[in-house]
Scaffold this motif. Structure first.
Motif, PDB file in Angstrom:
ATOM      1  N   SER A  33       0.826  -1.106  -0.084  1.00 49.86           N
ATOM      2  CA  SER A  33      -0.023  -0.116  -0.069  1.00 49.86           C
ATOM      3  C   SER A  33       0.697   1.397   0.133  1.00 49.86           C
ATOM      4  O   SER A  33       1.883   1.363   0.513  1.00 49.86           O
ATOM      5  N   ILE A  34       0.439   2.191  -0.708  1.00 51.78           N
ATOM      6  CA  ILE A  34       0.735   3.525  -0.749  1.00 51.78           C
ATOM      7  C   ILE A  34      -0.128   4.485   0.337  1.00 51.78           C
ATOM      8  O   ILE A  34      -1.437   4.273   0.318  1.00 51.78           O
ATOM      9  N   TYR A  35       0.336   5.176   1.200  1.00 53.24           N
ATOM     10  CA  TYR A  35      -0.464   6.065   2.149  1.00 53.24           C
ATOM     11  C   TYR A  35      -0.433   7.442   1.867  1.00 53.24           C
ATOM     12  O   TYR A  35       0.881   8.191   2.034  1.00 53.24           O
ATOM     13  N   HIS A  36      -1.584   7.996   1.523  1.00 52.94           N
ATOM     14  CA  HIS A  36      -1.553   9.498   1.148  1.00 52.94           C
ATOM     15  C   HIS A  36      -2.166  10.200   2.552  1.00 52.94           C
ATOM     16  O   HIS A  36      -3.101   9.745   3.007  1.00 52.94           O
ATOM     17  N   CYS A  37      -1.188  11.124   2.894  1.00 57.03           N
ATOM     18  CA  CYS A  37      -1.262  11.933   4.189  1.00 57.03           C
ATOM     19  C   CYS A  37      -1.896  13.351   3.683  1.00 57.03           C
ATOM     20  O   CYS A  37      -1.303  13.929   3.039  1.00 57.03           O
ATOM     21  N   ALA A  43      -5.538  19.241   2.303  1.00 55.34           N
ATOM     22  CA  ALA A  43      -4.276  19.436   1.481  1.00 55.34           C
ATOM     23  C   ALA A  43      -3.314  18.058   1.338  1.00 55.34           C
ATOM     24  O   ALA A  43      -3.165  17.657   2.684  1.00 55.34           O
ATOM     25  N   LEU A  44      -2.971  17.347   0.270  1.00 58.83           N
ATOM     26  CA  LEU A  44      -1.897  16.248   0.276  1.00 58.83           C
ATOM     27  C   LEU A  44      -0.767  16.833   0.801  1.00 58.83           C
ATOM     28  O   LEU A  44      -0.224  17.625   0.132  1.00 58.83           O
ATOM     29  N   VAL A  45      -0.023  16.290   1.713  1.00 58.61           N
ATOM     30  CA  VAL A  45       1.264  16.853   2.373  1.00 58.61           C
ATOM     31  C   VAL A  45       2.255  15.737   2.117  1.00 58.61           C
ATOM     32  O   VAL A  45       3.603  15.995   2.242  1.00 58.61           O
ATOM     33  N   CYS A  46       2.005  14.426   2.068  1.00 63.13           N
ATOM     34  CA  CYS A  46       3.031  13.287   1.760  1.00 63.13           C
ATOM     35  C   CYS A  46       2.168  12.131   1.432  1.00 63.13           C
ATOM     36  O   CYS A  46       0.932  11.873   1.671  1.00 63.13           O
ATOM     37  N   GLU A  47       3.132  11.068   0.608  1.00 62.30           N
ATOM     38  CA  GLU A  47       2.974   9.982   0.504  1.00 62.30           C
ATOM     39  C   GLU A  47       4.055   8.937   1.022  1.00 62.30           C
ATOM     40  O   GLU A  47       5.111   9.179   0.722  1.00 62.30           O
ATOM     41  N   LEU A  48       3.726   7.966   1.697  1.00 61.15           N
ATOM     42  CA  LEU A  48       4.378   7.068   2.277  1.00 61.15           C
ATOM     43  C   LEU A  48       4.110   5.779   1.935  1.00 61.15           C
ATOM     44  O   LEU A  48       3.095   5.266   1.511  1.00 61.15           O
ATOM     45  N   ARG A  49       5.136   4.830   1.984  1.00 60.36           N
ATOM     46  CA  ARG A  49       4.979   3.336   1.679  1.00 60.36           C
ATOM     47  C   ARG A  49       6.157   2.656   2.620  1.00 60.36           C
ATOM     48  O   ARG A  49       7.157   3.119   2.752  1.00 60.36           O
ATOM     49  N   GLN A  50       5.855   1.531   3.151  1.00 61.45           N
ATOM     50  CA  GLN A  50       6.572   0.855   3.746  1.00 61.45           C
ATOM     51  C   GLN A  50       7.186  -0.229   2.944  1.00 61.45           C
ATOM     52  O   GLN A  50       6.568  -1.137   2.503  1.00 61.45           O
ATOM     53  N   GLU A  51       8.404  -0.117   2.730  1.00 60.34           N
ATOM     54  CA  GLU A  51       9.363  -1.443   1.890  1.00 60.34           C
ATOM     55  C   GLU A  51       9.023  -2.716   2.544  1.00 60.34           C
ATOM     56  O   GLU A  51       9.007  -2.757   3.682  1.00 60.34           O
ATOM     57  N   THR A  52       9.646  -3.525   1.764  1.00 60.28           N
ATOM     58  CA  THR A  52       9.493  -4.947   2.329  1.00 60.28           C
ATOM     59  C   THR A  52      10.596  -5.149   3.389  1.00 60.28           C
ATOM     60  O   THR A  52      10.432  -6.077   4.345  1.00 60.28           O
ATOM     61  N   LEU A  59       7.615   8.872  -0.817  1.00 59.96           N
ATOM     62  CA  LEU A  59       7.409   9.030  -1.969  1.00 59.96           C
ATOM     63  C   LEU A  59       7.112  10.345  -2.540  1.00 59.96           C
ATOM     64  O   LEU A  59       7.763  10.713  -3.486  1.00 59.96           O
ATOM     65  N   TRP A  60       6.643  11.038  -1.671  1.00 64.24           N
ATOM     66  CA  TRP A  60       6.165  12.605  -2.246  1.00 64.24           C
ATOM     67  C   TRP A  60       5.968  13.421  -0.758  1.00 64.24           C
ATOM     68  O   TRP A  60       5.574  12.914   0.137  1.00 64.24           O
ATOM     69  N   GLY A  61       6.656  14.586  -0.703  1.00 65.29           N
ATOM     70  CA  GLY A  61       6.599  15.363   0.339  1.00 65.29           C
ATOM     71  C   GLY A  61       7.949  15.669   0.796  1.00 65.29           C
ATOM     72  O   GLY A  61       8.855  15.606   0.033  1.00 65.29           O
ATOM     73  N   SER A  62       8.171  16.760   1.985  1.00 64.50           N
ATOM     74  CA  SER A  62       9.200  17.209   2.386  1.00 64.50           C
ATOM     75  C   SER A  62       9.338  17.057   3.908  1.00 64.50           C
ATOM     76  O   SER A  62      10.107  17.751   4.511  1.00 64.50           O
ATOM     77  N   PHE A  63       8.712  15.976   4.482  1.00 66.03           N
ATOM     78  CA  PHE A  63       9.102  15.597   6.047  1.00 66.03           C
ATOM     79  C   PHE A  63      10.658  14.937   6.250  1.00 66.03           C
ATOM     80  O   PHE A  63      11.064  14.128   5.481  1.00 66.03           O
ATOM     81  N   PRO A  64      11.174  15.246   7.323  1.00 63.76           N
ATOM     82  CA  PRO A  64      12.430  14.931   7.721  1.00 63.76           C
ATOM     83  C   PRO A  64      12.214  13.340   7.976  1.00 63.76           C
ATOM     84  O   PRO A  64      11.298  12.611   8.191  1.00 63.76           O
ATOM     85  N   ALA A  65      13.424  12.455   7.858  1.00 64.47           N
ATOM     86  CA  ALA A  65      13.389  11.185   8.008  1.00 64.47           C
ATOM     87  C   ALA A  65      12.783  10.776   9.502  1.00 64.47           C
ATOM     88  O   ALA A  65      11.994   9.758   9.460  1.00 64.47           O
ATOM     89  N   ASP A  66      13.127  11.432  10.526  1.00 65.99           N
ATOM     90  CA  ASP A  66      12.540  10.981  11.585  1.00 65.99           C
ATOM     91  C   ASP A  66      10.859  11.286  11.753  1.00 65.99           C
ATOM     92  O   ASP A  66      10.199  10.279  12.504  1.00 65.99           O
ATOM     93  N   SER A  67      10.362  12.135  11.190  1.00 68.46           N
ATOM     94  CA  SER A  67       8.914  12.216  10.955  1.00 68.46           C
ATOM     95  C   SER A  67       8.404  11.155   9.905  1.00 68.46           C
ATOM     96  O   SER A  67       7.184  10.933  10.437  1.00 68.46           O
ATOM     97  N   VAL A  68       9.054  10.912   8.971  1.00 68.59           N
ATOM     98  CA  VAL A  68       8.632   9.909   8.085  1.00 68.59           C
ATOM     99  C   VAL A  68       8.325   8.475   9.021  1.00 68.59           C
ATOM    100  O   VAL A  68       7.357   7.768   9.081  1.00 68.59           O
ATOM    101  N   GLU A  69       9.482   8.192   9.935  1.00 71.01           N
ATOM    102  CA  GLU A  69       9.404   6.855  10.601  1.00 71.01           C
ATOM    103  C   GLU A  69       8.392   7.057  11.790  1.00 71.01           C
ATOM    104  O   GLU A  69       7.746   6.089  12.010  1.00 71.01           O
ATOM    105  N   GLN A  70       8.081   8.263  12.247  1.00 67.29           N
ATOM    106  CA  GLN A  70       7.016   8.467  13.157  1.00 67.29           C
ATOM    107  C   GLN A  70       5.757   8.438  12.728  1.00 67.29           C
ATOM    108  O   GLN A  70       4.768   7.597  13.277  1.00 67.29           O
TER     109      GLN A  70
END
Length: 80
Positions: A33-37, A43-52, A59-70
């Motif tokens: 799955s891709i998660y549209h946030c 407003a769309l702020v980012c798109e995330l995906r969990q790799e295998t 995939l899209w957005g400008s959040f820092p790595a620690d926020s993406v993990e959170q």
């Protein structure tokens, strides 16, 4: 935002305040799955995906790595 089917909320703490994001999962052809946030105003702020490997990637957005993990951890806890 699109239809409210399968949409859920997560909270993200950016160090200064807690933001509520609306998350809409989308199934892809590879089965991951891709998660549209979206922000509260829709407003769309980012798109995330969990790799295998288990790593959350933006995939899209400008959040820092620690926020993406959170955000990824919050999504994972909602998706169980």
């Amino acid at each position: 935002m699109e239809s409210t089917e399968n949409i859920f909320e997560i909270e993200v703490n950016d160090g200064q305040l807690v933001k509520t994001l609306h998350v809409r999962p989308e199934q892809t052809t590879d089965g991951i799955s891709i998660y549209h946030c979206y922000s509260a105003d829709g407003a769309l702020v980012c798109e995330l995906r969990q790799e295998t490997s288990g790593e959350w990637v933006q995939l899209w957005g400008s959040f820092p790595a620690d926020s993406v993990e959170q955000m990824g951890n919050a999504i994972a806890s909602q998706s169980r």
